[in-house]
Scaffold this motif. Sequence first.
Motif, PDB file in Angstrom:
ATOM      1  N   ILE A 116       0.881  -1.170   0.110  1.00 49.95           N
ATOM      2  CA  ILE A 116       0.046   0.064  -0.256  1.00 49.95           C
ATOM      3  C   ILE A 116       0.979   1.405  -0.059  1.00 49.95           C
ATOM      4  CG2 ILE A 116      -2.286  -1.038   1.017  1.00 49.95           C
ATOM      5  CD1 ILE A 116      -1.161  -0.234   3.714  1.00 49.95           C
ATOM      6  N   ASP A 117       0.380   2.364  -0.401  1.00 45.82           N
ATOM      7  CA  ASP A 117       1.246   3.656  -0.705  1.00 45.82           C
ATOM      8  C   ASP A 117       1.381   4.346   0.596  1.00 45.82           C
ATOM      9  OD1 ASP A 117       1.456   2.553  -3.122  1.00 45.82           O
ATOM     10  OD2 ASP A 117       0.392   3.972  -4.114  1.00 45.82           O
ATOM     11  N   ALA A 118       0.482   4.429   1.498  1.00 50.13           N
ATOM     12  CA  ALA A 118       0.232   5.093   2.841  1.00 50.13           C
ATOM     13  C   ALA A 118      -0.808   4.481   3.687  1.00 50.13           C
ATOM     14  CB  ALA A 118      -0.232   6.334   2.376  1.00 50.13           C
ATOM     15  N   VAL A 119      -0.875   4.767   4.875  1.00 55.19           N
ATOM     16  CA  VAL A 119      -1.644   4.308   5.999  1.00 55.19           C
ATOM     17  C   VAL A 119      -2.186   5.453   6.475  1.00 55.19           C
ATOM     18  CG1 VAL A 119      -1.856   3.037   8.064  1.00 55.19           C
ATOM     19  CG2 VAL A 119      -0.577   2.112   6.160  1.00 55.19           C
ATOM     20  N   ILE A 120      -3.559   5.663   6.606  1.00 55.44           N
ATOM     21  CA  ILE A 120      -4.221   6.516   7.622  1.00 55.44           C
ATOM     22  C   ILE A 120      -4.746   5.723   9.030  1.00 55.44           C
ATOM     23  CG2 ILE A 120      -6.372   8.072   7.815  1.00 55.44           C
ATOM     24  CD1 ILE A 120      -6.021   8.679   5.130  1.00 55.44           C
ATOM     25  N   ILE A 121      -4.206   6.171   9.982  1.00 53.43           N
ATOM     26  CA  ILE A 121      -4.362   5.478  11.309  1.00 53.43           C
ATOM     27  C   ILE A 121      -5.768   6.447  12.120  1.00 53.43           C
ATOM     28  CG2 ILE A 121      -3.991   4.662  13.496  1.00 53.43           C
ATOM     29  CD1 ILE A 121      -1.073   4.324  12.445  1.00 53.43           C
ATOM     30  N   CYS A 122      -6.957   5.780  11.714  1.00 51.16           N
ATOM     31  CA  CYS A 122      -8.114   6.762  12.458  1.00 51.16           C
ATOM     32  C   CYS A 122      -8.143   6.662  14.123  1.00 51.16           C
ATOM     33  CB  CYS A 122      -9.417   6.305  11.825  1.00 51.16           C
ATOM     34  SG  CYS A 122      -9.345   6.376  10.127  1.00 51.16           S
ATOM     35  N   SER A 123      -7.620   5.577  14.527  1.00 50.67           N
ATOM     36  CA  SER A 123      -7.823   5.528  16.033  1.00 50.67           C
ATOM     37  C   SER A 123      -6.627   4.332  16.259  1.00 50.67           C
ATOM     38  CB  SER A 123      -8.849   5.035  16.729  1.00 50.67           C
ATOM     39  OG  SER A 123      -8.997   4.956  17.895  1.00 50.67           O
ATOM     40  N   ARG A 124      -5.866   4.605  17.111  1.00 50.10           N
ATOM     41  CA  ARG A 124      -4.564   3.598  17.262  1.00 50.10           C
ATOM     42  C   ARG A 124      -4.820   2.753  18.806  1.00 50.10           C
ATOM     43  NH1 ARG A 124      -0.022   5.939  20.374  1.00 50.10           N
ATOM     44  NH2 ARG A 124      -0.456   8.102  20.252  1.00 50.10           N
ATOM     45  N   ILE A 125      -4.099   1.737  18.668  1.00 54.52           N
ATOM     46  CA  ILE A 125      -3.836   1.090  19.909  1.00 54.52           C
ATOM     47  C   ILE A 125      -2.262   0.943  20.354  1.00 54.52           C
ATOM     48  CG2 ILE A 125      -4.054  -1.217  18.823  1.00 54.52           C
ATOM     49  CD1 ILE A 125      -5.262  -0.717  22.359  1.00 54.52           C
ATOM     50  N   CYS A 126      -1.562   0.823  19.360  1.00 49.28           N
ATOM     51  CA  CYS A 126       0.016   0.640  19.264  1.00 49.28           C
ATOM     52  C   CYS A 126       0.510   1.712  20.046  1.00 49.28           C
ATOM     53  CB  CYS A 126       0.354   0.602  17.914  1.00 49.28           C
ATOM     54  SG  CYS A 126       0.469  -1.141  17.212  1.00 49.28           S
ATOM     55  N   ASP A 127       1.442   1.767  20.763  1.00 45.34           N
ATOM     56  CA  ASP A 127       2.344   2.667  21.426  1.00 45.34           C
ATOM     57  C   ASP A 127       3.057   3.619  20.235  1.00 45.34           C
ATOM     58  OD1 ASP A 127       3.329   3.683  24.123  1.00 45.34           O
ATOM     59  OD2 ASP A 127       5.224   3.455  22.746  1.00 45.34           O
ATOM     60  N   TRP A 128       3.089   4.860  20.291  1.00 46.89           N
ATOM     61  CA  TRP A 128       3.638   5.722  19.400  1.00 46.89           C
ATOM     62  C   TRP A 128       5.268   5.337  18.982  1.00 46.89           C
ATOM     63  CZ3 TRP A 128       3.531   8.465  15.523  1.00 46.89           C
ATOM     64  CH2 TRP A 128       4.647   9.350  15.156  1.00 46.89           C
ATOM     65  N   SER A 129       5.749   4.835  19.787  1.00 47.82           N
ATOM     66  CA  SER A 129       7.297   4.267  19.361  1.00 47.82           C
ATOM     67  C   SER A 129       7.152   2.980  18.235  1.00 47.82           C
ATOM     68  CB  SER A 129       7.840   3.651  20.621  1.00 47.82           C
ATOM     69  OG  SER A 129       7.502   2.468  21.219  1.00 47.82           O
ATOM     70  N   ILE A 130       6.192   2.156  18.355  1.00 52.18           N
ATOM     71  CA  ILE A 130       5.950   1.215  17.464  1.00 52.18           C
ATOM     72  C   ILE A 130       5.929   1.908  15.952  1.00 52.18           C
ATOM     73  CG2 ILE A 130       4.719  -0.460  16.574  1.00 52.18           C
ATOM     74  CD1 ILE A 130       4.368  -1.342  19.444  1.00 52.18           C
ATOM     75  N   ILE A 131       4.712   2.818  15.951  1.00 52.67           N
ATOM     76  CA  ILE A 131       4.145   3.599  14.673  1.00 52.67           C
ATOM     77  C   ILE A 131       5.741   4.396  14.253  1.00 52.67           C
ATOM     78  CG2 ILE A 131       2.967   5.298  13.649  1.00 52.67           C
ATOM     79  CD1 ILE A 131       0.822   4.218  15.623  1.00 52.67           C
TER      80      ILE A 131
END
Lengths: 319, 319
Positions: A116-131
């Motif tokens: 995929i060319d991009a990801v929009i995260i509408c609501s996350r569960i992952c910690d910011w460090s992972i993203i």
Amino acid sequence: MTNIRDIAKMAGVSVTTVSRVLNDHPYVKDDKREAVLNAIEKCNYQKNINAVHLRTGKTLLIGIVLPFSDHPYFTLLIKGIAQEALKQNYKLVLFQTNYQESKEIEALDMLKHKLIDAVIICSRICDWSIINEYTQYGSIILCEDTRGKKVSSTFIDHYKSFLFALDYLYKKGHSKIGYCIGRRSGTNSQQRELAYKDFLKKINVPFNSEYIFDDCLNFEDGEQVINQIKTMNTPPSALLVTSDQVAAGIVTCCQNQNISIPDELALIGFDNQPISEYMNITTIDIPLVEIGRKLFIQAFQEYITNEEIPARLIERKTV
Amino acid sequence: MTNIRDIAKMAGVSVTTVSRVLNDHPYVKDDKREAVLNAIEKCNYQKNINAVHLRTGKTLLIGIVLPFSDHPYFTLLIKGIAQEALKQNYKLVLFQTNYQESKEIEALDMLKHKLIDAVIICSRICDWSIINEYTQYGSIILCEDTRGKKVSSTFIDHYKSFLFALDYLYKKGHSKIGYCIGRRSGTNSQQRELAYKDFLKKINVPFNSEYIFDDCLNFEDGEQVINQIKTMNTPPSALLVTSDQVAAGIVTCCQNQNISIPDELALIGFDNQPISEYMNITTIDIPLVEIGRKLFIQAFQEYITNEEIPARLIERKTV
């Protein structure tokens, strides 16, 4: 479905040979090329456009990470994203996570692997460090305040809008104010809880955890809230309800139980969904379709931007 | 995003050479291979999994064709599809058509070009003959009665369920019955109109086109219906409303205007969406989540199946 292996079998050649023919590679003998082309014709095989993607580096697919696809909050965001995607010939790939970390990471891995060319995260569960680790692989856009981080975002200042709504209720004579929230541990919810606690300090009222109603997402959760309130010795006189769906459920339940709104219980919803207009619910307007559109546009900008969208109060009949 | 061309530039080799290195092709000189691998390492380039797809013939993507993504009817279908897709590690690619033929064909073309493994058409605008042409390229599943055609489907017999609801209203004393429909020209709507006309013949009541309210999709359309009814000399005493959203809008509008339900106007909704339960609307239960799940499963079955799902009446307070 016919694949390259089937073609190879039909033509009596190796998979590598088929691949070479498909890619106009010079090192293929004429008779083998002919056999492959015949086999392809026979079974209507279309050259896989994935091969084209290999060359352009684009898939024209954008990943959308969201916990559920059947809640109006997210369907309105998707509506906005889809409107822009349509213009730019992009397709949406949905990652419904149910707030499972592994599902969120799957979307990020697909970005890493150029599916995929991009990801929009509408609501996350992952910690910011992972993203953060994945930002090197492509465009990741968030629907929360990411100022100071290396990703673009379109967001509501939930601290500010929550405080504004609390002040409004206080001015209308309420000091016993509770609130309903979808997922108390969420990033936006944490900002709201902070605003709530700061507000209580300001008006000198002690914090009462009973006044926070967690897991309120859908229409039917409204009834739960009213049932809980009815067991309290000192019930709240007003509620902030972070979804109009839940607010509509509360209004309907109060009508059935002859609880007078706003006299016995005042309400402010959030989002300004169509149902709030038709049920005359005072609400905080959050332009979700517009936010969705902006999220898509940011996904393909060359620079990082963080855009705050103002929320505004719409006064109706529930306060 | 780094693509194969960038790598080639960095390594000082041709795109073909990079491609050969990525595919472990033997005809590459050692120094060139080394240069490419260094360039790849330098910019964190991930081998595009599209290359893997070329080999397996699978993308693990399924296309979902639907007119809008923000209507509860479709979000419940998507919910069911997504539940099964999650289990089988498939992702949903949304094709929001707004009932434009060209957008529907785009999904079919992506199937033809192997960019998706199957297509579920939740509601179509294309003529059957067009869809029929594409059945040779892969799995196409429809949410309408396709018995006798070369595609699988899960569907409600809309003729039968409409007739059942009309008979129910008739037995309750109604003969002036109208109905609200989302898109009168749709395949399912045509079946419903047929049932309506057959019913009128049976009870010997002439057809009155004023009694069909078209373009009724959302909560807010309910008000329109009531406004139209109020201008009629002989208004209907009962309505079939093919979406609970619209039925909820009608109930809310009637409450605001002091029109008594069911005494002045009886209503039967469709779908059994959560809002119908909480607003006590009599409705025809259509198990959309279950239908969605079945549609996904059919997409990967090796044989064609056509499964009719029974609809059933849920009696509440609006008849």
